[in-house]
Design a protein around this motif. Structure first.
Motif, PDB file in Angstrom:
ATOM      1  N   ARG A  10      11.177  -4.365  -6.549  1.00 50.07           N
ATOM      2  CA  ARG A  10       9.941  -3.804  -5.982  1.00 50.07           C
ATOM      3  C   ARG A  10       8.982  -4.936  -5.642  1.00 50.07           C
ATOM      4  NH1 ARG A  10       6.542   0.269  -8.595  1.00 50.07           N
ATOM      5  NH2 ARG A  10       6.189   0.987  -6.479  1.00 50.07           N
ATOM      6  N   PRO A  11       9.150  -5.557  -4.472  1.00 48.74           N
ATOM      7  CA  PRO A  11       8.226  -6.628  -4.078  1.00 48.74           C
ATOM      8  C   PRO A  11       6.793  -6.102  -3.973  1.00 48.74           C
ATOM      9  CG  PRO A  11      10.147  -6.533  -2.638  1.00 48.74           C
ATOM     10  CD  PRO A  11      10.172  -5.298  -3.461  1.00 48.74           C
ATOM     11  N   THR A  12       5.841  -6.951  -4.336  1.00 50.26           N
ATOM     12  CA  THR A  12       4.437  -6.588  -4.197  1.00 50.26           C
ATOM     13  C   THR A  12       3.987  -6.856  -2.759  1.00 50.26           C
ATOM     14  OG1 THR A  12       3.783  -8.791  -4.976  1.00 50.26           O
ATOM     15  CG2 THR A  12       3.900  -7.016  -6.604  1.00 50.26           C
ATOM     16  N   VAL A  13       3.161  -5.961  -2.231  1.00 51.69           N
ATOM     17  CA  VAL A  13       2.735  -6.008  -0.833  1.00 51.69           C
ATOM     18  C   VAL A  13       1.223  -5.894  -0.760  1.00 51.69           C
ATOM     19  CG1 VAL A  13       2.883  -4.887   1.432  1.00 51.69           C
ATOM     20  CG2 VAL A  13       4.900  -4.951  -0.064  1.00 51.69           C
ATOM     21  N   GLY A  14       0.595  -6.715   0.094  1.00 50.66           N
ATOM     22  CA  GLY A  14      -0.838  -6.640   0.306  1.00 50.66           C
ATOM     23  C   GLY A  14      -1.177  -6.658   1.787  1.00 50.66           C
ATOM     24  N   LEU A  15      -2.266  -5.969   2.157  1.00 48.92           N
ATOM     25  CA  LEU A  15      -2.768  -5.971   3.530  1.00 48.92           C
ATOM     26  C   LEU A  15      -3.853  -7.034   3.654  1.00 48.92           C
ATOM     27  CD1 LEU A  15      -3.276  -2.223   4.581  1.00 48.92           C
ATOM     28  CD2 LEU A  15      -1.879  -3.921   5.770  1.00 48.92           C
ATOM     29  N   LEU A  16      -3.701  -7.961   4.616  1.00 46.00           N
ATOM     30  CA  LEU A  16      -4.698  -9.004   4.822  1.00 46.00           C
ATOM     31  C   LEU A  16      -5.974  -8.394   5.384  1.00 46.00           C
ATOM     32  CD1 LEU A  16      -5.110 -12.091   4.644  1.00 46.00           C
ATOM     33  CD2 LEU A  16      -4.386 -12.216   7.035  1.00 46.00           C
ATOM     34  N   ASN A  17      -7.106  -8.720   4.734  1.00 46.24           N
ATOM     35  CA  ASN A  17      -8.383  -8.116   5.118  1.00 46.24           C
ATOM     36  C   ASN A  17      -9.504  -9.113   4.857  1.00 46.24           C
ATOM     37  OD1 ASN A  17     -10.157  -6.183   6.051  1.00 46.24           O
ATOM     38  ND2 ASN A  17      -9.869  -4.753   4.363  1.00 46.24           N
ATOM     39  N   VAL A  18     -10.710  -8.772   5.272  1.00 42.51           N
ATOM     40  CA  VAL A  18     -11.864  -9.649   5.080  1.00 42.51           C
ATOM     41  C   VAL A  18     -12.462  -9.519   3.688  1.00 42.51           C
ATOM     42  CG1 VAL A  18     -12.456  -9.737   7.522  1.00 42.51           C
ATOM     43  CG2 VAL A  18     -13.399  -7.914   6.093  1.00 42.51           C
ATOM     44  N   GLY A  19     -11.929  -8.660   2.883  1.00 40.83           N
ATOM     45  CA  GLY A  19     -12.366  -8.475   1.510  1.00 40.83           C
ATOM     46  C   GLY A  19     -11.429  -7.513   0.812  1.00 40.83           C
ATOM     47  N   VAL A  20     -11.533  -7.448  -0.502  1.00 37.42           N
ATOM     48  CA  VAL A  20     -10.627  -6.581  -1.259  1.00 37.42           C
ATOM     49  C   VAL A  20     -11.195  -5.183  -1.456  1.00 37.42           C
ATOM     50  CG1 VAL A  20      -9.547  -8.522  -2.454  1.00 37.42           C
ATOM     51  CG2 VAL A  20     -11.553  -7.410  -3.463  1.00 37.42           C
ATOM     52  N   GLU A  21     -12.483  -4.998  -1.133  1.00 40.58           N
ATOM     53  CA  GLU A  21     -13.087  -3.680  -1.314  1.00 40.58           C
ATOM     54  C   GLU A  21     -12.564  -2.702  -0.267  1.00 40.58           C
ATOM     55  OE1 GLU A  21     -15.851  -6.910  -2.698  1.00 40.58           O
ATOM     56  OE2 GLU A  21     -14.743  -6.471  -0.850  1.00 40.58           O
ATOM     57  N   GLU A  22     -12.361  -1.455  -0.656  1.00 39.01           N
ATOM     58  CA  GLU A  22     -11.783  -0.444   0.230  1.00 39.01           C
ATOM     59  C   GLU A  22     -12.664  -0.130   1.436  1.00 39.01           C
ATOM     60  OE1 GLU A  22      -8.807   1.124   0.260  1.00 39.01           O
ATOM     61  OE2 GLU A  22      -8.235  -0.308  -1.283  1.00 39.01           O
ATOM     62  N   VAL A  23     -13.971  -0.419   1.352  1.00 37.23           N
ATOM     63  CA  VAL A  23     -14.874  -0.084   2.453  1.00 37.23           C
ATOM     64  C   VAL A  23     -14.901  -1.177   3.521  1.00 37.23           C
ATOM     65  CG1 VAL A  23     -16.354   1.358   1.011  1.00 37.23           C
ATOM     66  CG2 VAL A  23     -16.861  -1.086   1.226  1.00 37.23           C
ATOM     67  N   LYS A  24     -14.240  -2.306   3.279  1.00 29.76           N
ATOM     68  CA  LYS A  24     -14.296  -3.432   4.209  1.00 29.76           C
ATOM     69  C   LYS A  24     -13.139  -3.393   5.197  1.00 29.76           C
ATOM     70  CE  LYS A  24     -16.968  -6.839   1.603  1.00 29.76           C
ATOM     71  NZ  LYS A  24     -17.009  -8.235   1.101  1.00 29.76           N
ATOM     72  N   GLY A  25     -13.359  -4.054   6.349  1.00 30.50           N
ATOM     73  CA  GLY A  25     -12.284  -4.227   7.308  1.00 30.50           C
ATOM     74  C   GLY A  25     -12.285  -3.206   8.428  1.00 30.50           C
ATOM     75  N   LEU A  26     -11.390  -3.425   9.392  1.00 28.82           N
ATOM     76  CA  LEU A  26     -11.251  -2.514  10.522  1.00 28.82           C
ATOM     77  C   LEU A  26     -10.738  -1.157  10.058  1.00 28.82           C
ATOM     78  CD1 LEU A  26      -9.569  -4.980  13.058  1.00 28.82           C
ATOM     79  CD2 LEU A  26     -11.963  -4.247  13.041  1.00 28.82           C
ATOM     80  N   GLU A  27     -11.061  -0.147  10.832  1.00 29.48           N
ATOM     81  CA  GLU A  27     -10.670   1.211  10.463  1.00 29.48           C
ATOM     82  C   GLU A  27      -9.155   1.346  10.312  1.00 29.48           C
ATOM     83  OE1 GLU A  27     -11.120   5.795  12.167  1.00 29.48           O
ATOM     84  OE2 GLU A  27     -12.139   4.124  13.158  1.00 29.48           O
ATOM     85  N   GLU A  28      -8.388   0.691  11.236  1.00 30.96           N
ATOM     86  CA  GLU A  28      -6.926   0.795  11.158  1.00 30.96           C
ATOM     87  C   GLU A  28      -6.395   0.229   9.847  1.00 30.96           C
ATOM     88  OE1 GLU A  28      -8.174   0.569  15.431  1.00 30.96           O
ATOM     89  OE2 GLU A  28      -8.598  -0.588  13.622  1.00 30.96           O
ATOM     90  N   ILE A  29      -6.991  -0.867   9.390  1.00 31.55           N
ATOM     91  CA  ILE A  29      -6.531  -1.488   8.142  1.00 31.55           C
ATOM     92  C   ILE A  29      -6.880  -0.599   6.960  1.00 31.55           C
ATOM     93  CG2 ILE A  29      -6.792  -3.502   6.638  1.00 31.55           C
ATOM     94  CD1 ILE A  29      -7.336  -5.163   9.137  1.00 31.55           C
ATOM     95  N   ARG A  30      -8.069  -0.027   6.953  1.00 31.35           N
ATOM     96  CA  ARG A  30      -8.460   0.863   5.854  1.00 31.35           C
ATOM     97  C   ARG A  30      -7.563   2.094   5.812  1.00 31.35           C
ATOM     98  NH1 ARG A  30     -13.643   0.216   8.067  1.00 31.35           N
ATOM     99  NH2 ARG A  30     -13.779   2.473   8.422  1.00 31.35           N
ATOM    100  N   GLU A  31      -7.267   2.649   6.972  1.00 23.79           N
ATOM    101  CA  GLU A  31      -6.413   3.836   7.020  1.00 23.79           C
ATOM    102  C   GLU A  31      -4.986   3.499   6.596  1.00 23.79           C
ATOM    103  OE1 GLU A  31      -6.519   5.968  10.668  1.00 23.79           O
ATOM    104  OE2 GLU A  31      -8.702   6.122  10.714  1.00 23.79           O
ATOM    105  N   ALA A  32      -4.497   2.328   7.017  1.00 24.91           N
ATOM    106  CA  ALA A  32      -3.148   1.916   6.620  1.00 24.91           C
ATOM    107  C   ALA A  32      -3.053   1.761   5.109  1.00 24.91           C
ATOM    108  CB  ALA A  32      -2.772   0.618   7.313  1.00 24.91           C
ATOM    109  N   SER A  33      -4.112   1.241   4.509  1.00 23.91           N
ATOM    110  CA  SER A  33      -4.137   1.105   3.048  1.00 23.91           C
ATOM    111  C   SER A  33      -4.038   2.464   2.372  1.00 23.91           C
ATOM    112  CB  SER A  33      -5.424   0.388   2.616  1.00 23.91           C
ATOM    113  OG  SER A  33      -5.531   0.348   1.206  1.00 23.91           O
TER     114      SER A  33
END
Length: 349
Positions: A177-200
């Protein structure tokens, strides 16, 4: 798959051409004797190189072609003049026909992607292919994708990247089970583009046993190795890759300058030169070599165009692993498993 791993080589690709390709293939064969090669290139150039390496010659079949895709050609130009007859196209065609399990080329990246996508097509359930690369980190290596196959990504594509990247990590790093992360401008759920937040949000609901989604990661997490797989769209990924390569060259230049500034520094270098060589190899993008085109109906490996024999061997080694440990089958299984978890109160279909 067959008893041997069958690798198709574009012998004419890259800045240094057949000399590096053949020498690299020979190195890889010494590490993986259960490999056979189909070598596509100009016979007058390639055959003498093969004949100087008897073990490689015995494991290879040479297919002559006079057409080479130039490193500065636009993808559309390469498709027009190189389709059906260039060393690059024929190496891809060997995978298409089932004659080879993987293609390795150090040639023009845009042309290789265009030909691969045109000829192999994308897998069912994948909207666009991606380029995944191995990235040196403080804890070893991580996989980063996409590093330049296409620009922009919607929610569906980001989720597909996460699924394909985790499948590749399970092969390369031998992880359940490899660990996976989405690259974003911050780790908070409210940050980043809408597509990235929705993908998360979608990735958090997946019932996929082959992936451990850890949420957002930031740029400095790539080098730290915070997760096994870092997911981003191709524009950002390519900038991150080129920035890292440029920073590595910058640091190497600083070290050379500092080591030659005084006699004491030069003496210190003599004692520490092995450590500096290790650092140079770790930072050299030509050594950590091999980008995997994910999402196609076949495995294609892109080697760094300016690599040396050891670097090309690393790309061939990567192709060997992708074929031997059945990357394509793992991607298909992981895509099939990647379904959102049922919401409470809903009946799963």
């Amino acid at each position: 798959m067959s008893e041997k791993v069958r690798i198709a080589l574009d012998a004419m690709g890259g800045d240094n051409g057949a000399a590096v390709v053949i020498a690299g293939a020979d190195l890889s064969l010494s590490r993986h004797p259960d490999t056979s090669f189909i070598v596509f290139g100009d016979e007058a150039v390639v055959r003498p190189l093969l004949e100087s390496r008897p073990a490689l010659a015995a494991a290879s079949r040479l297919v002559h072609t006079e057409v080479t895709v130039k490193m500065d050609e636009k993808p559309s130009q390469a498709l027009r003049h190189g389709r059906w007859r260039s060393s690059m196209w024929l190496a891809i065609d060997a995978v298409k026909k089932g004659e080879a399990d993987v293609t390795v080329s150090a040639g023009n990246t845009g042309a290789l992607m265009a030909m691969s996508k045109f000829h192999l097509r994308t897998m069912p359930g994948v909207s666009r292919p991606a380029i995944a690369c191995l990235w040196p980190t403080l804890r070893g290596e991580s996989i980063v994708l996409d590093v330049g196959a296409s620009i922009g990504a919607d929610v569906q594509h980001l989720v597909q990247l996460a699924v394909m990247g985790s499948a590749m990590a399970s092969v390369v790093f031998d992880l359940e089970r490899p660990t996976v992360g989405l690259l974003n401008v911050g780790v908070e759920e409210v940050k980043g583009l809408e597509e990235i937040r929705e993908a998360s949000q979608v990735l958090r609901t997946l019932t996929c046993s082959h992936m451990d989604f850890r949420g957002f990661v930031e740029g400095d997490d790539i080098g730290r190795g915070t997760v096994d797989v870092v997911v981003t769209e191709g524009f950002t990924g390519n900038i991150a890759l080129k920035t890292a390569e440029g920073t590595a060259k910058q640091l190497a230049a600083y070290l050379r300058s500092a080591m030659g500034r005084t006699w004491m520094a030069k003496i210190g270098y003599l004692f520490a030169r092995q450590a500096f060589k290790t650092l140079k190899d770790k930072m050299d993008p030509r050594k950590v070599n091999g980008g995997v085109f994910l999402g196609l109906n076949g495995v294609v490996i892109k080697s760094h165009g300016g690599t040396d024999a050891e670097g090309f061997a690393a790309a061939v080694d990567l192709g060997y692993d992708m074929a031997r440990y059945e990357l394509m089958a793992k991607i298909r299984r992981t895509l099939g498993q990647a379904a959102p978890a049922p919401v409470a109160g809903e009946v799963a279909s």
